[in-house]
Scaffold this active site. Structure first.
Site, short mmCIF file in Angstrom:
data_model
loop_
_atom_site.label_atom_id
_atom_site.label_comp_id
_atom_site.label_asym_id
_atom_site.label_seq_id
_atom_site.Cartn_x
_atom_site.Cartn_y
_atom_site.Cartn_z
N ASP A 65 0.88 -1.15 -0.06
CA ASP A 65 0.15 0.12 0.07
C ASP A 65 0.96 1.16 0.12
OD1 ASP A 65 -2.22 1.61 0.14
OD2 ASP A 65 -2.47 1.60 2.34
N GLN A 173 -4.15 -4.81 6.34
CA GLN A 173 -3.73 -3.72 7.49
C GLN A 173 -4.82 -4.02 8.49
OE1 GLN A 173 -4.31 -0.79 4.45
NE2 GLN A 173 -2.03 -0.41 4.24
N ASP A 175 -6.41 -3.02 12.07
CA ASP A 175 -6.65 -1.86 12.84
C ASP A 175 -6.30 -2.05 14.07
OD1 ASP A 175 -7.94 -0.86 10.72
OD2 ASP A 175 -9.64 -0.13 11.91
N ARG A 203 1.71 14.87 10.08
CA ARG A 203 0.46 14.80 9.29
C ARG A 203 -0.01 13.42 9.65
NH1 ARG A 203 -1.64 10.73 5.70
NH2 ARG A 203 -3.39 11.64 4.74
N ASP A 205 -2.81 10.36 9.76
CA ASP A 205 -3.40 9.83 8.67
C ASP A 205 -4.99 9.48 9.22
OD1 ASP A 205 -3.55 8.51 5.86
OD2 ASP A 205 -3.59 6.73 7.03
N GLU A 252 -5.83 14.62 8.73
CA GLU A 252 -6.73 14.38 7.48
C GLU A 252 -7.99 14.03 7.94
OE1 GLU A 252 -6.35 11.46 3.59
OE2 GLU A 252 -5.83 10.70 5.41
N ASP A 320 -3.50 11.27 -2.84
CA ASP A 320 -4.13 10.03 -3.34
C ASP A 320 -4.82 10.29 -4.49
OD1 ASP A 320 -5.66 10.45 -1.27
OD2 ASP A 320 -4.52 8.85 0.09
#
Length: 562
Positions: A65, A173, A175, A203, A205, A252, A320
């Site tokens: 990823d 992935q 959590d 930053r 994510d 974000e 992205d």
């Protein structure tokens, strides 16, 4: 305001530049960008006027990823360099007046991370509660997952124990269970580690997933309520600023404005320091598609007032997908029809995998209009690498990676990105009108009429007007539908921005209230024309097709010093 007021909240006047190390510059000829290549181009960023470099994930990864599937939060991907290379980059950037922030991605790990490899061994494993498990499969649907083309559930059965683990993103992935105090301690250790290496912040994510309660069947309600996400966000903010007093957390948060206000910490502003204005960005594209200012004007009117230490981050596209998910389906279709009619240009029926220059057919007027607007609005501008030269996407690269092709430095075979042949590059270069033979740094730095020089001029003017980062925005009413007129103002300063989304020129009548008698408007981007403001604040201003103007309010007898 005094310039000394800006020192400990530097992010309110910064110019951020987002870069992907592996696609920025390759220093050793293996086809992959690296930290030494990034360090070699710090002078370039300083010349452009960048004051903060945001690095996308550079950690060891399982490579499924683009670096967001992390296997070690305390390391550097060997393809990119070493921790020593990272420290040299931070030191060199600081010497050129540039701070460095890094991506903080602890809402999940790779399934190859040692924690998860241990956790899946048994239900009694010490790392089991680092993740979120359920004995039975909870209900979920495609609308719950972030990537609906790849996943149809946010729960995946693990064969070893038969339990299901939570993954809002890909099934590789899992959590993290952020409600677990042990995971919170790991988060603090990770933040503290990178702060000690000299970063000026993070930053953060996918903030809504990181600071959220994860509903699991059979979990006692009192136990679930013991974790307060808002309080924990405040704890993270306190920890970071305790370690480095002026560190920044840029979040974000792609949510409606009221929810974003909550992640700022409400009226107290003790949460995230900055958040991307996703609502404004999406309405910008609707305004571009319609040739009308109203969608963006409505968003600016809806922007909530913030605490003095909080700030909006203004941006043209995310790193992205260019998400349009907060538009209605008919509005989204308008933007698709205008800028991405081919289904291959679209993602998940909610966004585009394109950069702005090809979307507007390379029209320099519309490009400059958009970036003038971004820098003129109250907030902090954020550039994605290559925007300063008008790079395009490469739709031959799958999915969201289409916009992350190598940086185009020269018109050479590999665009000056690497001495390796094109077939060995980490990703292929675009071809055609947006390939490096037509769009590159070297040619534009030699051409004073290029987009690069225009962007450099915007950055310089923005930096000369620090009040803009502290201002509030007032959208002005007038009868010209194509043109946005907004007044940025503090207690003792004001600047008018005019931006015409239409193909025809216009004369815009305005009434500017509460200005000192005898004020005039100084055009600080163009020919420095001065326009007197009439009685009662009335003025008529012309704006070209797809035109833009910054007009500084100058009280009678004052010299703005520009």
């Amino acid at each position: 305001m005094r310039i000394s007021d800006t020192g400990d909240v530097w992010w309110k006047n910064a110019v951020l530049y987002c870069a992907d190390v592996q696609t920025f510059h390759d220093s050793d000829g293996d086809g992959v960008g690296d930290l030494r290549g990034m360090t070699d181009h710090i002078e370039y960023l300083a010349d452009l006027g960048i004051t903060c470099l945001w690095l996308m994930p550079l950690y060891p990864t399982a490579r499924k990823d683009d670096g967001y599937d992390i296997t070690d939060f305390f390391g550097i991907d060997p393809e990119l360099g070493t921790l020593g290379d990272f420290v040299e980059l931070v030191r060199t950037a600081r010497a050129h007046g540039i701070r460095v922030i890094v991506d903080f991605v602890m809402n999940h790990t790779s399934d190859k991370h040692p924690w998860f490899r241990s956790a899946r061994r048994s239900r009694e494993d010490p790392y089991r509660d680092y993740y979120v498990w359920s004995r039975t499969k909870p209900r979920s649907s495609k609308k719950d997952v972030v990537f609906p083309d790849q996943e149809d559930s946010i729960w995946q059965r693990d064969e070893k124990t038969g339990d299901y683990f939570l993954h809002h993103f890909y099934k590789h992935q899992p959590d993290l269970n952020v409600a677990n105090p042990a995971v919170q301690e790991e988060i603090s250790r990770t933040l503290g580690f990178w702060l000690e290496l000299g970063v000026s912040g993070f930053r953060v994510d996918a903030v809504p997933f990181l600071f959220a309660r994860d509903g699991v069947p059979g979990v006692d309600a009192a136990e679930e309520d013991a974790f307060n996400p808002d309080r924990y966000l405040g704890d993270v903010r306190s920890f970071v600023t305790r370690r480095v007093g002026d560190a920044v957390l840029l979040g974000e948060v792609n949510l409606p404005y009221p929810d974003q206000k909550r992640f700022f910490g409400g009226d107290d502003g003790d949460g995230l320091n900055m958040q991307f204005d996703f609502i404004g960005m999406q309405r910008l594209y609707l305004s571009l598609a319609r040739g009308e200012a109203a969608p963006l004007a409505d968003a600016l009117r809806e922007r909530p007032a913030l605490d003095v230490t909080s700030q909006w981050a203004n941006f043209v596209r995310n790193h992205d997908e260019l998400t349009l998910d907060k538009l209605t389906m008919p509005e989204r279709r308008e933007v698709f029809d205008a800028f991405g009619p081919d289904p291959d240009m679209q993602l998940y029926d909610r966004g585009l995998r394109r950069r702005l220059p090809p979307m507007v057919g390379g029209d320099q007027r519309r490009l400059r209009l958009v970036y003038s607007l971004m820098f003129s609005l109250p907030g902090t501008p954020v550039l994605f690498y290559g925007e300063e030269i008008g790079m395009g996407e490469n739709l031959d690269i799958p999915g969201r990676l289409a916009v992350r092709s190598p940086m185009q430095w020269t018109r050479g075979v590999s665009g000056g990105f690497s001495s390796a042949s094109r077939r060995r590059l980490t990703r292929p270069m675009p071809d055609g009108l947006f390939g490096p033979e037509h769009v590159n740094v070297a040619d534009q730095r030699r051409d004073p009429d290029s987009l690069w020089w225009f962007m450099r001029g915007l950055v310089r003017r923005y930096r000369q007007l620090p009040q803009s980062g502290w201002a509030t925005v007032q959208v002005l009413d007038h009868p010209v539908a194509s043109t946005l007129a907004h007044l940025s103002r503090t207690d003792d300063w004001a600047m008018l921005g005019l931006h015409n989304f239409g193909p025809d020129g216009a004369i815009v009548p305005l009434t500017l209230s509460d200005l000192p008698p005898g004020s005039s408007l100084l055009d600080v981007l163009g020919e420095r024309r001065e326009t007197p403001v009439g009685a009662g604040g009335t003025v008529e201003l012309d704006v070209e097709p797809y035109g833009y103007r910054w007009l500084l309010v100058v009280p009678e007898g004052e010299d703005p010093g520009l």
